[in-house]
Design a protein around this motif. Structure first.
Motif, mmCIF file in Angstrom:
data_model
loop_
_atom_site.group_PDB
_atom_site.id
_atom_site.type_symbol
_atom_site.label_atom_id
_atom_site.label_comp_id
_atom_site.label_asym_id
_atom_site.label_seq_id
_atom_site.Cartn_x
_atom_site.Cartn_y
_atom_site.Cartn_z
ATOM 1 N N ILE A 186 31.109 -115.380 36.161
ATOM 2 C CA ILE A 186 30.954 -114.371 36.313
ATOM 3 C C ILE A 186 29.929 -113.637 38.057
ATOM 4 O O ILE A 186 31.212 -113.182 38.830
ATOM 5 N N LYS A 187 29.993 -115.175 38.363
ATOM 6 C CA LYS A 187 29.497 -115.285 39.855
ATOM 7 C C LYS A 187 30.422 -115.225 40.344
ATOM 8 O O LYS A 187 30.895 -114.866 42.026
ATOM 9 N N LEU A 188 31.982 -115.824 40.364
ATOM 10 C CA LEU A 188 32.680 -116.609 40.929
ATOM 11 C C LEU A 188 33.504 -115.352 41.181
ATOM 12 O O LEU A 188 34.832 -114.978 42.154
ATOM 13 N N THR A 189 33.564 -114.026 40.033
ATOM 14 C CA THR A 189 34.474 -113.118 40.230
ATOM 15 C C THR A 189 34.207 -111.928 40.690
ATOM 16 O O THR A 189 33.361 -111.322 41.163
ATOM 17 N N LYS A 190 34.838 -112.027 41.928
ATOM 18 C CA LYS A 190 35.225 -110.172 42.926
ATOM 19 C C LYS A 190 36.227 -109.552 42.614
ATOM 20 O O LYS A 190 37.015 -109.438 42.406
ATOM 21 N N THR A 191 35.542 -108.109 42.934
ATOM 22 C CA THR A 191 36.442 -107.198 42.146
ATOM 23 C C THR A 191 36.789 -106.845 43.749
ATOM 24 O O THR A 191 36.525 -106.320 44.170
ATOM 25 N N LYS A 192 38.298 -105.562 43.039
ATOM 26 C CA LYS A 192 38.854 -104.919 44.463
ATOM 27 C C LYS A 192 39.265 -104.606 43.432
ATOM 28 O O LYS A 192 40.830 -104.191 42.790
ATOM 29 N N GLY A 193 39.132 -102.516 43.971
ATOM 30 C CA GLY A 193 39.488 -101.990 43.123
ATOM 31 C C GLY A 193 39.440 -101.736 41.451
ATOM 32 O O GLY A 193 38.559 -101.914 41.058
ATOM 33 N N ASP A 194 40.656 -101.588 41.246
ATOM 34 C CA ASP A 194 40.588 -101.731 39.499
ATOM 35 C C ASP A 194 41.193 -103.118 38.551
ATOM 36 O O ASP A 194 41.306 -103.456 38.138
ATOM 37 N N SER A 195 41.375 -103.815 40.778
ATOM 38 C CA SER A 195 41.819 -105.115 39.659
ATOM 39 C C SER A 195 40.671 -106.638 40.770
ATOM 40 O O SER A 195 39.506 -106.458 40.155
ATOM 41 N N TYR A 196 40.963 -107.545 41.309
ATOM 42 C CA TYR A 196 40.167 -108.366 41.684
ATOM 43 C C TYR A 196 40.942 -109.290 42.644
ATOM 44 O O TYR A 196 41.917 -109.113 42.566
ATOM 45 N N SER A 197 39.993 -109.645 43.865
ATOM 46 C CA SER A 197 40.224 -109.995 44.499
ATOM 47 C C SER A 197 40.247 -111.780 44.229
ATOM 48 O O SER A 197 40.745 -112.586 45.360
ATOM 49 N N GLN A 198 39.522 -112.023 43.040
ATOM 50 C CA GLN A 198 39.384 -113.515 43.088
ATOM 51 C C GLN A 198 38.741 -112.920 42.021
ATOM 52 O O GLN A 198 37.877 -112.588 41.381
ATOM 53 N N LEU A 199 39.033 -114.408 40.463
ATOM 54 C CA LEU A 199 38.895 -114.560 38.706
ATOM 55 C C LEU A 199 38.466 -115.479 39.257
ATOM 56 O O LEU A 199 38.764 -116.403 39.305
ATOM 57 N N GLY A 200 37.348 -115.570 38.508
ATOM 58 C CA GLY A 200 35.858 -116.979 38.673
ATOM 59 C C GLY A 200 36.582 -117.807 37.645
ATOM 60 O O GLY A 200 37.452 -119.089 37.634
ATOM 61 N N TRP A 201 37.744 -117.161 36.177
ATOM 62 C CA TRP A 201 38.556 -117.824 35.107
ATOM 63 C C TRP A 201 39.353 -116.875 34.839
ATOM 64 O O TRP A 201 39.150 -116.000 34.345
ATOM 65 N N MET A 202 41.118 -117.083 34.623
ATOM 66 C CA MET A 202 41.614 -115.870 33.939
ATOM 67 C C MET A 202 41.626 -116.467 32.077
ATOM 68 O O MET A 202 42.211 -117.311 31.941
ATOM 69 N N PRO A 203 40.823 -116.334 30.969
ATOM 70 C CA PRO A 203 40.827 -116.015 29.427
ATOM 71 C C PRO A 203 41.589 -116.284 28.908
ATOM 72 O O PRO A 203 42.019 -116.508 28.103
ATOM 73 N N ASN A 204 42.599 -114.830 29.419
ATOM 74 C CA ASN A 204 43.713 -114.458 28.701
ATOM 75 C C ASN A 204 44.913 -116.202 27.935
ATOM 76 O O ASN A 204 44.401 -116.673 28.791
#
Length: 443
Positions: A186-204
Motif C-alpha cells: 500500500i505504501k509503495l503504491t502511487k496513483t495517477k488519475g484513475d490508474s497508477y504510476s507505481q503499484l506495490g504489487w500486482m495481486p491479480n
C-alpha cells in the motif's frame, strides 16, 4: 495416495491394459546392457537458448570424456507433446534419456510406465536420495511410491523488490509476514488519475508468476489426503490464501482498476516486464529473473528475499515454492544401464550440477552442489539457494493427470477474484469434487 495399476502405452493413440513388464522396455530392473561396452544413447532436452545449449554441450562433453565408451546423441528444443508421443511409441527413434521442464508430467510418466523405475539403479549405485536431494525435489520426482525421475536443477520462488522505491517510501527492509507485505504494498503504491504510476504489487492471478501454487507454498498446504482425495476444501490453507489475495485486491484499488493497469504491462520475458520498468515495486518470481534484470539494465537498485509468510507461521519465514527440470530413463530403451550413467552424472556429479546451474542461472538440485564453493556467489543466487535449502520449502505434488488439478484450482481463483464465484466454501467444495472426478477418469 493409493498406488494405481501401471499400463503400457503400445502406441501414440492406443492405451493397452498391460503390466509394465510386458512393454518393450521395463520399468523395473530389467536392464541387461553392458554399460562398459561401446554404445550410443540419445538424450532429448527442452532447452533452446544459445547459452543453455552451450551449457548442455559442455556437460555432455565432460560426460563423454569420463565415459569414453558412451556416445551421446543430443536432441534439443523438444516439447512435451513430442516427448510423450515418442515414449509411448517406443522403437529405434525414441530417446533413451529425457529431460522435461514440467514437473507436472511426472505423474503421467510414472503411472504409465513410460519412464523406468529408478530405484533399482539408485540402489545399484548406492545413492541415498534423502541425503542427496532436497525433499521438495524428491517429492516432485516420484508418484505414489514410484521414483521414475530425478531432479536436474531447480527453480525456487522468492520476493524481488525495488530497493530504490523502498528507500523513497521509508521502508528499511523487505517484509517477512503477510501483514507487513500488505502495509508495504500500500505504501509503495502511487496513483495517477484513475490508474497508477507505481503499484506495490500486482495481486491479480493473471499477474506474472502470481499463481495459486506459487503463493500457496507460503501456507505449506496439503493438496491431497492420505487416500488420494483432493484436500483443497478441507485444508484451511487454500481458503486463507484466496481470502488474503481478495483482501489485497481490494486494498490496492479493486479488481477492475488493477486489470486495467495490468493491460499496460510489457511481456513477462522481455525487458519491458513491469518489475524491470518500475511499474510494480515487488513481485514473486524465480532465480532466473535476477539474470534477466541484469541483462535489462534496470535503472534502480533491487534486491531478493524470501516471500513473506502468514503471520501465524512467522517461524517458517525463509521458505518458498520449489520446482524444476526432471530427468528420467525411457522404459523402452534397450540401453538403460548406459543411459543411467548419463542420468547419474548429470544429477549427482557435483561439478556437473554446479557448472550447469551457473551457466543457465538455475538453483542446483543436490545438497552438495548447493554448498559448493564453485557455485555463483552473487547475492541473488545465494538468496534462492537458502530458499531451496529451507526445511519448510515445498512443492505441488504430482498427479496422474498432470497439472489438471492445479488448473482447476487456478480457475476457481480467477472466478473468486473477479466476483463470479461469491461463496468461497462452496467453490472450494465444488473444485475438490471436480479434481477427484478428473483424477478418477484419468486412471
Amino acid at each position: 495416495m493409493p498406488r494405481i495399476s501401471r499400463v503400457c502405452l503400445a502406441g501414440a493413440l492406443t492405451a493397452l491394459a498391460l503390466t509394465a513388464t510386458a512393454c518393450t522396455g521395463s520399468s523395473t530392473s530389467g536392464a541387461t546392457d553392458d554399460p562398459n561396452k561401446k554404445s550410443t544413447i540419445t538424450f532429448w532436452h527442452p532447452w533452446s537458448a544459445p547459452t543453455e545449449v552451450k551449457a548442455i554441450e559442455a556437460n555432455i562433453a565432460a560426460f563423454e570424456k569420463a565415459h569414453p565408451n558412451i556416445t551421446v546423441k543430443v536432441v534439443g528444443n523438444v516439447d512435451a507433446d513430442k516427448v510423450n508421443q515418442a515414449l509411448r511409441a517406443g522403437g529405434s527413434n525414441a530417446p533413451d534419456v529425457v529431460a522435461s521442464p514440467e514437473t507436472s508430467n511426472v505423474g503421467k510418466f510414472c503411472s504409465s510406465g513410460v519412464f523406468a523405475d529408478l530405484d533399482p539403479f539408485l540402489a545399484k549405485s548406492k545413492i541415498d536420495t534423502a541425503k542427496t536431494f532436497p525433499k521438495p525435489m524428491l517429492d516432485y520426482t516420484q508418484f505414489e511410491g514410484t521414483r521414475c525421475a530425478l531432479p536436474l536443477l531447480g527453480d525456487a520462488y522468492g520476493l524481488y523488490y525495488n530497493k530504490t522505491a523502498f528507500k523513497e517510501a521509508g521502508i528499511t527492509s523487505p517484509p517477512k509476514t503477510l501483514s507487513e507485505f500488505k502495509a508495504d504494498a500500500i505504501k509503495l503504491t502511487k496513483t495517477k488519475g484513475d490508474s497508477y504510476s507505481q503499484l506495490g504489487w500486482m495481486p491479480n492471478f493473471h499477474g506474472y508468476e502470481v499463481t495459486v501454487p506459487h503463493l500457496a507454498a507460503q501456507w505449506s498446504p496439503e493438496y491431497f489426503t492420505a487416500d488420494g482425495k483432493s484436500n483443497v476444501a478441507k485444508d484451511p490453507a487454500f481458503k486463507e490464501l484466496l481470502t488474503w489475495q481478495q483482501d489485497m485486491v481490494k486494498s490496492l484499488g479493486g479488481f477492475t482498476k488493477l486489470e486495467k493497469y495490468r493491460a499496460t504491462f510489457g511481456d513477462e520475458w522481455s525487458a519491458q516486464n513491469p518489475l524491470h520498468t518500475g511499474q510494480i515495486a515487488m513481485n514473486i518470481d524465480g532465480e532466473w529473473r535476477g539474470g534477466m534484470m541484469k541483462d535489462a539494465g534496470v535503472k534502480f537498485d533491487w534486491g531478493v528475499a524470501p516471500f513473506p509468510v502468514p503471520d501465524d507461521q512467522a517461524d517458517t519465514y525463509g521458505k518458498g515454492f520449489l520446482t524444476g527440470t526432471v530427468i528420467g530413463l525411457a522404459s523402452t530403451s534397450s540401453k538403460q544401464n548406459a543411459a543411467w550413467e548419463l542420468v547419474k552424472y548429470m544429477t549427482t556429479d557435483t561439478d556437473a550440477v554446479v557448472s550447469f546451474a551457473n551457466a543457465i542461472n538455475n538453483v542446483p538440485s543436490t545438497f552438495a552442489a548447493l554448498k559448493s564453493p564453485k557455485l555463483k556467489s552473487d547475492a541473488t543466487m545465494q538468496a534462492f539457494v537458502k530458499i531451496a535449502e529451507n526445511q519448510y520449502s515445498n512443492t505441488a505434488p504430482a498427479a496422474v493427470n498432470g497439472s489438471a488439478y492445479q488448473e482447476t484450482l487456478q480457475n476457481l481463483a480467477y472466478d473468486y477474484e473477479s466476483g463470479k464465484t461469491k461463496d468461497l466454501d462452496a467453490g472450494l467444495k465444488k473444485t475438490a469434487g471436480q479434481i477427484d472426478t478428473d483424477i478418477t477418469k484419468a486412471k
